[in-house]
Design a protein around this motif. Structure first.
Motif, mmCIF file in Angstrom:
data_model
loop_
_atom_site.group_PDB
_atom_site.id
_atom_site.type_symbol
_atom_site.label_atom_id
_atom_site.label_comp_id
_atom_site.label_asym_id
_atom_site.label_seq_id
_atom_site.Cartn_x
_atom_site.Cartn_y
_atom_site.Cartn_z
ATOM 1 N N THR A 91 51.569 -3.225 -37.816
ATOM 2 C CA THR A 91 51.615 -4.668 -37.579
ATOM 3 C C THR A 91 51.567 -4.976 -36.086
ATOM 4 O O THR A 91 50.875 -5.906 -35.659
ATOM 5 C CB THR A 91 52.881 -5.277 -38.207
ATOM 6 O OG1 THR A 91 52.948 -4.896 -39.587
ATOM 7 C CG2 THR A 91 52.866 -6.776 -38.108
ATOM 8 N N LEU A 92 52.286 -4.213 -35.271
ATOM 9 C CA LEU A 92 52.213 -4.411 -33.820
ATOM 10 C C LEU A 92 50.800 -4.148 -33.297
ATOM 11 O O LEU A 92 50.303 -4.866 -32.423
ATOM 12 C CB LEU A 92 53.201 -3.494 -33.099
ATOM 13 C CG LEU A 92 54.645 -3.962 -33.026
ATOM 14 C CD1 LEU A 92 55.504 -2.929 -32.318
ATOM 15 C CD2 LEU A 92 54.753 -5.300 -32.341
ATOM 16 N N ALA A 93 50.141 -3.138 -33.824
ATOM 17 C CA ALA A 93 48.765 -2.836 -33.411
ATOM 18 C C ALA A 93 47.822 -3.964 -33.825
ATOM 19 O O ALA A 93 46.913 -4.329 -33.060
ATOM 20 C CB ALA A 93 48.313 -1.510 -34.016
ATOM 21 N N GLU B 78 61.219 -7.338 -32.390
ATOM 22 C CA GLU B 78 62.444 -7.391 -33.171
ATOM 23 C C GLU B 78 62.268 -8.168 -34.469
ATOM 24 O O GLU B 78 62.823 -7.796 -35.504
ATOM 25 C CB GLU B 78 63.567 -7.987 -32.330
ATOM 26 C CG GLU B 78 64.028 -7.044 -31.227
ATOM 27 C CD GLU B 78 65.020 -7.690 -30.291
ATOM 28 O OE1 GLU B 78 65.454 -8.835 -30.559
ATOM 29 O OE2 GLU B 78 65.362 -7.043 -29.289
ATOM 30 N N SER B 79 61.489 -9.261 -34.419
ATOM 31 C CA SER B 79 61.272 -10.010 -35.660
ATOM 32 C C SER B 79 60.428 -9.202 -36.639
ATOM 33 O O SER B 79 60.681 -9.234 -37.845
ATOM 34 C CB SER B 79 60.606 -11.353 -35.366
ATOM 35 O OG SER B 79 59.343 -11.165 -34.795
ATOM 36 N N LEU B 80 59.447 -8.464 -36.142
ATOM 37 C CA LEU B 80 58.663 -7.598 -37.015
ATOM 38 C C LEU B 80 59.528 -6.479 -37.583
ATOM 39 O O LEU B 80 59.395 -6.114 -38.748
ATOM 40 C CB LEU B 80 57.482 -6.998 -36.264
ATOM 41 C CG LEU B 80 56.328 -7.942 -35.979
ATOM 42 C CD1 LEU B 80 55.266 -7.239 -35.155
ATOM 43 C CD2 LEU B 80 55.726 -8.463 -37.259
ATOM 44 N N SER C 245 43.745 -2.888 -27.301
ATOM 45 C CA SER C 245 43.543 -3.472 -28.627
ATOM 46 C C SER C 245 44.366 -2.784 -29.709
ATOM 47 O O SER C 245 44.579 -3.352 -30.767
ATOM 48 C CB SER C 245 42.070 -3.452 -29.006
ATOM 49 O OG SER C 245 41.623 -2.129 -29.168
ATOM 50 N N PHE C 246 44.834 -1.582 -29.462
ATOM 51 C CA PHE C 246 45.696 -0.935 -30.462
ATOM 52 C C PHE C 246 47.013 -0.442 -29.870
ATOM 53 O O PHE C 246 47.763 0.269 -30.535
ATOM 54 C CB PHE C 246 44.965 0.219 -31.159
ATOM 55 C CG PHE C 246 44.527 1.323 -30.239
ATOM 56 C CD1 PHE C 246 45.384 2.340 -29.903
ATOM 57 C CD2 PHE C 246 43.239 1.331 -29.715
ATOM 58 C CE1 PHE C 246 44.980 3.349 -29.055
ATOM 59 C CE2 PHE C 246 42.828 2.340 -28.872
ATOM 60 C CZ PHE C 246 43.704 3.348 -28.540
ATOM 61 N N THR C 247 47.321 -0.842 -28.643
ATOM 62 C CA THR C 247 48.565 -0.440 -28.003
ATOM 63 C C THR C 247 49.476 -1.657 -27.881
ATOM 64 O O THR C 247 49.154 -2.585 -27.139
ATOM 65 C CB THR C 247 48.289 0.126 -26.591
ATOM 66 O OG1 THR C 247 47.317 1.143 -26.692
ATOM 67 C CG2 THR C 247 49.556 0.671 -25.970
#
Length: 171
Positions: A29-31, A11-13, A77-79
């Protein structure tokens, strides 16, 4: 707790990075955060092998490289998923307990509760992983009194965790 952290993180992202849109910036950014978390887990494993088991550096790097090419690490690493944070916190807690055992100290109850809440994560059964190192404390199996005390403390911590969990679901 990890689920709440992951929601807060997302949520902050969503608010600060991508102006409330789940576009490419948000997903990227999450990844990146997932990749950083898996990388920190690998660093903790290296520190464990170097500082606790005293293996040679070449063998440490070989073991960490072998662990890093497991499909779980590659996928996580990317999920962006809570399992990534749970893996990191579990490796970190195991490093903490190894340091305590190396110094012939007991694991603090507050550390068990904090680790249980944070590692509990997506599935409540992960909390059992926190209490496994208690079975390896020095002198535990020398007397029945110590075994019963350890069992009682573990059950008390687990009961309080489940009580807090059930109360939080009511509100």
């Amino acid at each position: 707790m990890v689920v709440l952290f992951f929601q807060l993180d997302s949520e902050s992202l969503l608010f600060y990075i991508s102006d409330g849109k789940t576009g490419s910036n948000f997903r990227l950014t999450l990844a990146w955060l997932s990749n950083i978390t898996i990388s920190l887990s690998l660093i903790q494993i290296y520190k464990y092998l170097k500082n606790i088991t005293y293996l040679p550096i070449g063998l440490n790097l070989l073991i960490v490289a072998f662990f890093s090419v497991f499909s779980t690490n590659i996928l996580l690493s990317f999920t962006p998923e809570t399992y990534t944070y749970t893996l990191f916190l579990l490796v970190l807690f195991n490093y903490y307990t190894a340091i305590k055992f190396k110094k012939n100290q007991k694991i603090a109850g507050s550390a068990l509760v904090l680790a249980g809440v944070t590692i509990g994560g997506l599935t409540v059964t992960n909390i059992v992983k926190v209490f496994i190192p208690i079975a390896f404390e020095k002198g535990l199996f020398k007397s029945w009194k110590k075994i019963w005390k350890c069992s009682f403390q573990s059950n008390t911590y687990l009961h309080n965790f489940y009580l807090a969990l059930s109360l939080s679901n009511r509100f």
